[in-house]
Design a protein around this motif. Sequence first.
Motif, PDB file in Angstrom:
ATOM      1  N   THR A  53       6.586 -16.168 -23.794  1.00  0.00           N
ATOM      2  CA  THR A  53       5.536 -17.311 -24.193  1.00  0.00           C
ATOM      3  C   THR A  53       5.135 -17.330 -25.793  1.00  0.00           C
ATOM      4  OG1 THR A  53       5.051 -17.371 -22.030  1.00  0.00           O
ATOM      5  CG2 THR A  53       3.464 -18.560 -23.667  1.00  0.00           C
ATOM      6  N   MET A  54       4.642 -16.017 -26.070  1.00  0.00           N
ATOM      7  CA  MET A  54       4.101 -15.977 -27.461  1.00  0.00           C
ATOM      8  C   MET A  54       5.407 -16.199 -28.545  1.00  0.00           C
ATOM      9  SD  MET A  54       2.210 -12.373 -28.989  1.00  0.00           S
ATOM     10  CE  MET A  54       3.451 -11.293 -28.307  1.00  0.00           C
ATOM     11  N   HIS A  55       6.545 -15.364 -28.325  1.00  0.00           N
ATOM     12  CA  HIS A  55       7.348 -15.283 -29.376  1.00  0.00           C
ATOM     13  C   HIS A  55       8.102 -16.528 -29.274  1.00  0.00           C
ATOM     14  CE1 HIS A  55       7.062 -11.391 -30.807  1.00  0.00           C
ATOM     15  NE2 HIS A  55       6.718 -10.948 -29.649  1.00  0.00           N
ATOM     16  N   ASN A  56       8.477 -17.055 -28.231  1.00  0.00           N
ATOM     17  CA  ASN A  56       9.341 -18.410 -28.148  1.00  0.00           C
ATOM     18  C   ASN A  56       8.412 -19.496 -28.807  1.00  0.00           C
ATOM     19  OD1 ASN A  56      12.163 -17.641 -27.250  1.00  0.00           O
ATOM     20  ND2 ASN A  56      10.992 -17.153 -25.348  1.00  0.00           N
ATOM     21  N   ASN A  57       7.173 -19.587 -28.435  1.00  0.00           N
ATOM     22  CA  ASN A  57       6.463 -20.513 -29.240  1.00  0.00           C
ATOM     23  C   ASN A  57       6.149 -20.503 -30.516  1.00  0.00           C
ATOM     24  OD1 ASN A  57       4.812 -22.745 -27.257  1.00  0.00           O
ATOM     25  ND2 ASN A  57       4.901 -20.770 -26.107  1.00  0.00           N
ATOM     26  N   ALA A  58       6.256 -19.188 -30.930  1.00  0.00           N
ATOM     27  CA  ALA A  58       6.227 -19.064 -32.552  1.00  0.00           C
ATOM     28  C   ALA A  58       7.347 -19.442 -33.204  1.00  0.00           C
ATOM     29  CB  ALA A  58       5.865 -17.398 -32.867  1.00  0.00           C
ATOM     30  N   PHE A  59       8.668 -19.042 -32.546  1.00  0.00           N
ATOM     31  CA  PHE A  59       9.908 -19.700 -33.492  1.00  0.00           C
ATOM     32  C   PHE A  59       9.944 -21.023 -33.320  1.00  0.00           C
ATOM     33  CE2 PHE A  59      11.904 -15.594 -30.917  1.00  0.00           C
ATOM     34  CZ  PHE A  59      11.487 -14.736 -31.863  1.00  0.00           C
ATOM     35  N   ALA A  60       9.471 -21.783 -32.343  1.00  0.00           N
ATOM     36  CA  ALA A  60       9.605 -23.266 -32.137  1.00  0.00           C
ATOM     37  C   ALA A  60       8.521 -23.607 -33.074  1.00  0.00           C
ATOM     38  CB  ALA A  60       9.140 -23.656 -30.947  1.00  0.00           C
ATOM     39  N   LYS A  61       7.365 -23.122 -33.398  1.00  0.00           N
ATOM     40  CA  LYS A  61       6.252 -23.721 -34.394  1.00  0.00           C
ATOM     41  C   LYS A  61       7.005 -23.406 -35.637  1.00  0.00           C
ATOM     42  CE  LYS A  61       2.059 -24.893 -35.720  1.00  0.00           C
ATOM     43  NZ  LYS A  61       1.642 -26.170 -35.515  1.00  0.00           N
TER      44      LYS A  61
ATOM     45  N   LYS B  59      -5.402  -4.135 -36.147  1.00  0.00           N
ATOM     46  CA  LYS B  59      -5.599  -5.410 -36.463  1.00  0.00           C
ATOM     47  C   LYS B  59      -6.536  -6.302 -35.648  1.00  0.00           C
ATOM     48  CE  LYS B  59      -3.977  -8.786 -39.691  1.00  0.00           C
ATOM     49  NZ  LYS B  59      -4.835  -9.847 -39.058  1.00  0.00           N
ATOM     50  N   ALA B  60      -6.557  -6.044 -34.378  1.00  0.00           N
ATOM     51  CA  ALA B  60      -7.497  -6.736 -33.803  1.00  0.00           C
ATOM     52  C   ALA B  60      -8.940  -6.260 -34.000  1.00  0.00           C
ATOM     53  CB  ALA B  60      -7.127  -6.336 -32.032  1.00  0.00           C
ATOM     54  N   LEU B  61      -9.080  -5.261 -34.453  1.00  0.00           N
ATOM     55  CA  LEU B  61     -10.570  -4.926 -34.914  1.00  0.00           C
ATOM     56  C   LEU B  61     -10.997  -5.674 -35.876  1.00  0.00           C
ATOM     57  CD1 LEU B  61     -10.616  -0.997 -34.149  1.00  0.00           C
ATOM     58  CD2 LEU B  61     -11.822  -3.069 -32.951  1.00  0.00           C
TER      59      LEU B  61
ATOM     60  N   MET C 210      -5.013  -7.232 -29.203  1.00  0.00           N
ATOM     61  CA  MET C 210      -4.237  -6.163 -29.605  1.00  0.00           C
ATOM     62  C   MET C 210      -2.736  -6.662 -29.219  1.00  0.00           C
ATOM     63  SD  MET C 210      -4.212  -2.201 -28.295  1.00  0.00           S
ATOM     64  CE  MET C 210      -2.733  -1.354 -28.146  1.00  0.00           C
ATOM     65  N   MET C 211      -2.457  -7.198 -28.125  1.00  0.00           N
ATOM     66  CA  MET C 211      -1.049  -7.532 -27.729  1.00  0.00           C
ATOM     67  C   MET C 211      -0.534  -8.588 -28.572  1.00  0.00           C
ATOM     68  SD  MET C 211       0.623  -9.982 -25.943  1.00  0.00           S
ATOM     69  CE  MET C 211      -0.387 -11.375 -24.843  1.00  0.00           C
ATOM     70  N   ILE C 212      -1.499  -9.463 -28.891  1.00  0.00           N
ATOM     71  CA  ILE C 212      -0.844 -10.669 -29.958  1.00  0.00           C
ATOM     72  C   ILE C 212      -0.580  -9.980 -31.177  1.00  0.00           C
ATOM     73  CG2 ILE C 212      -1.602 -12.725 -31.116  1.00  0.00           C
ATOM     74  CD1 ILE C 212      -3.318 -13.584 -28.651  1.00  0.00           C
ATOM     75  N   GLU C 213      -1.367  -9.204 -31.898  1.00  0.00           N
ATOM     76  CA  GLU C 213      -1.144  -8.578 -33.175  1.00  0.00           C
ATOM     77  C   GLU C 213      -0.046  -7.620 -33.034  1.00  0.00           C
ATOM     78  OE1 GLU C 213      -2.284  -9.583 -35.778  1.00  0.00           O
ATOM     79  OE2 GLU C 213      -3.985 -10.764 -35.518  1.00  0.00           O
ATOM     80  N   GLN C 214       0.065  -6.933 -32.033  1.00  0.00           N
ATOM     81  CA  GLN C 214       1.289  -5.855 -32.075  1.00  0.00           C
ATOM     82  C   GLN C 214       2.727  -6.794 -32.043  1.00  0.00           C
ATOM     83  OE1 GLN C 214       3.809  -5.134 -29.616  1.00  0.00           O
ATOM     84  NE2 GLN C 214       2.856  -6.617 -28.304  1.00  0.00           N
ATOM     85  N   GLY C 215       2.367  -7.985 -31.456  1.00  0.00           N
ATOM     86  CA  GLY C 215       3.708  -8.768 -31.344  1.00  0.00           C
ATOM     87  C   GLY C 215       4.015  -9.295 -32.787  1.00  0.00           C
TER      88      GLY C 215
END
Length: 296
Positions: free
Chosen positions: A26-34, A115-117, A262-267
């Motif tokens: 969900t995270m990466h495919n939405n980012a690719f599309a954006k 990065k999350a911090l 953290m999950m989003i930022e590592q991604g």
Amino acid sequence: MVERIDGHTILIGLMAYPIRHSMSPTMHNNAFAKLGLNYAYLVFDIDGDQIKAGIDALRTLGMRGSNISMPNKQKVVPYLDKLDKTSQLTGSVNTIVNDDGTLTGYTTDGIGFMKALADENLDITGKKMVLSGAGGAGTPIAIQAALDGVQEISIFNRSDDSQWNNAKRNVSIINAETDCKAQLFDLNDQESFKNEIKSCDIYCDSTAVGMNPLQDETLVSDPSWFHEDMIVFDTVYSPRETKLMQVAKQANVKHILNGLGMMIEQGAAAFKLWTGKEMPVDYIKKIVFDNKDSGH
């Protein structure tokens, strides 16, 4: 998604087991599309015994790369051509980049944690950290925090646990390779655990305690161990508010974080390694934060 897929679409994967619950597609495919990038991100149920075949397939299919999660983060290392410094120190990989057949392993979990911090305007440089766990999340968190300037890290792990030797290795590497002072304690020593937490600036739980089926459990159940001016960080993000976070709330801790950032930022760090582009993090956060059912 269908409109973007064509004969030039570049494939990126996620190899782990179990993994069908992952939020990463969900995270990466939405980012690719954006960003209008012709990439697709898919998950593959691959356990430790299949990892060599998975890496062979990555090369054969000309994939741009893959994320790696449990139980493959350490098992993948022998099949790669290069490792970045953090992966060398941790002995594990969560991101592979394929440059014309040369596979390089990276570890972005610790980057994601720091990065999350930073996203919350929190700086732990020169501070004391207490960390429970020395596994797939705890190891890169400890190493990256030490590399980024945390002054002192007290690592707690049960001495009868399979990760005890890994915890000893982490402490040895931190003390030898960084300016940070690291100590290892047995998590069964509750008095030391309490005293170290009381004197720290940030407590991070990198274990699976608090996540299904352990969602009603926490390693710290007494609010008096915490103080208001510290940070409590739980790497678990499903449920969104863990038992540990509830205890921290009772102690009026000012900064309480789950692992979603953290999950989003590592991604995002992996995304840049593959594409050379910055992930539209604010856009992705809205999608992921609004998805109340998001798991890993």
